[in-house]
Design a protein around this motif. Structure first.
Motif, PDB file in Angstrom:
ATOM      1  N   SER A 197       0.815  -1.213   0.000  1.00  0.00           N
ATOM      2  CA  SER A 197       0.000   0.000   0.000  1.00  0.00           C
ATOM      3  C   SER A 197       0.852   1.268   0.000  1.00  0.00           C
ATOM      4  O   SER A 197       0.589   2.201  -0.761  1.00  0.00           O
ATOM      5  N   ARG A 198       1.858   1.299   0.856  1.00  0.00           N
ATOM      6  CA  ARG A 198       2.729   2.485   0.913  1.00  0.00           C
ATOM      7  C   ARG A 198       3.439   2.705  -0.423  1.00  0.00           C
ATOM      8  O   ARG A 198       3.555   3.828  -0.899  1.00  0.00           O
ATOM      9  N   ALA A 199       3.931   1.613  -1.004  1.00  0.00           N
ATOM     10  CA  ALA A 199       4.606   1.716  -2.297  1.00  0.00           C
ATOM     11  C   ALA A 199       3.628   2.181  -3.378  1.00  0.00           C
ATOM     12  O   ALA A 199       3.969   3.037  -4.204  1.00  0.00           O
ATOM     13  N   ALA A 200       2.409   1.640  -3.373  1.00  0.00           N
ATOM     14  CA  ALA A 200       1.408   2.009  -4.373  1.00  0.00           C
ATOM     15  C   ALA A 200       1.043   3.493  -4.277  1.00  0.00           C
ATOM     16  O   ALA A 200       0.892   4.162  -5.299  1.00  0.00           O
ATOM     17  N   LYS A 201       0.918   4.000  -3.049  1.00  0.00           N
ATOM     18  CA  LYS A 201       0.611   5.426  -2.876  1.00  0.00           C
ATOM     19  C   LYS A 201       1.706   6.307  -3.459  1.00  0.00           C
ATOM     20  O   LYS A 201       1.450   7.435  -3.869  1.00  0.00           O
ATOM     21  N   ALA A 202       2.936   5.773  -3.494  1.00  0.00           N
ATOM     22  CA  ALA A 202       4.061   6.512  -4.069  1.00  0.00           C
ATOM     23  C   ALA A 202       4.198   6.251  -5.571  1.00  0.00           C
ATOM     24  O   ALA A 202       5.068   6.831  -6.224  1.00  0.00           O
ATOM     25  N   GLY A 203       3.349   5.356  -6.102  1.00  0.00           N
ATOM     26  CA  GLY A 203       3.366   5.101  -7.539  1.00  0.00           C
ATOM     27  C   GLY A 203       4.165   3.886  -7.976  1.00  0.00           C
ATOM     28  O   GLY A 203       4.490   3.748  -9.159  1.00  0.00           O
ATOM     29  N   TYR A 204       4.472   2.984  -7.049  1.00  0.00           N
ATOM     30  CA  TYR A 204       5.277   1.810  -7.359  1.00  0.00           C
ATOM     31  C   TYR A 204       4.507   0.544  -7.006  1.00  0.00           C
ATOM     32  O   TYR A 204       3.918   0.452  -5.929  1.00  0.00           O
ATOM     33  N   ASP A 205       4.547  -0.451  -7.888  1.00  0.00           N
ATOM     34  CA  ASP A 205       3.854  -1.721  -7.666  1.00  0.00           C
ATOM     35  C   ASP A 205       4.825  -2.744  -7.087  1.00  0.00           C
ATOM     36  O   ASP A 205       5.630  -3.322  -7.815  1.00  0.00           O
ATOM     37  N   MET A 206       4.728  -2.977  -5.801  1.00  0.00           N
ATOM     38  CA  MET A 206       5.586  -3.951  -5.134  1.00  0.00           C
ATOM     39  C   MET A 206       4.843  -5.244  -4.809  1.00  0.00           C
ATOM     40  O   MET A 206       5.387  -6.136  -4.176  1.00  0.00           O
TER      41      MET A 206
END
Length: 138
Positions: free
Chosen positions: A119-128
């Motif tokens: 979720s944190r990565a997605a909010k920054a625009g990265y798919d982890m």
């Protein structure tokens, strides 16, 4: 600059330049973490120039160059130590910010809930999501 916050103490960015140092320091960052090898791309600012400019702004800086897709256990240990030891907040940079986000995600695996990392990565625009799934399948 394109600074993307993952936590209150850690953010990532695409490649920075010497001209960004005042802005980085002014934004309250106390440390820089470079995860990009020199010479990866034409026109890329060398680490030594960034290091000198960071020192002039009173920023601590470390260089843990990671060739894209080639994360060693040693590099991962150095990255985790940097997260634990460097003054916060930390801004990490590479070519696009993805590599730094991937390293952060691996470092947080087992410390944070898997979904929180994603979720944190997605909010920054990265798919982890695929990375966390791969770590979970080990």
């Amino acid at each position: 600059m394109d600074i993307r916050q993952l936590t209150d103490d850690f953010a990532v960015s695409p490649q920075i330049d010497v001209a960004h140092m005042k802005e980085i320091a002014g934004a309250g960052f106390r440390s820089l973490l470079c995860n990009r090898p020199d010479g990866e791309e034409m026109g890329q600012t060398d680490y030594s120039a960034i290091e000198d400019a960071a020192a002039q702004e009173g920023l601590e800086i470390r260089w843990i160059p990671i060739v894209s897709g080639m994360v060693t256990q040693e590099a991962m240990s150095e990255f985790t130590a940097a997260l634990d030891e460097m003054p916060k907040p930390i801004l990490a940079y590479c070519r696009s910010g993805t590599r730094c986000t991937m390293l952060w995600s691996i470092a947080q695996y087992g410390r944070l809930d898997d979904q929180e990392i994603v979720s944190r990565a997605a909010k920054a625009g990265y798919d982890m999501g695929p990375l966390i799934q791969q770590l979970s399948n080990r």
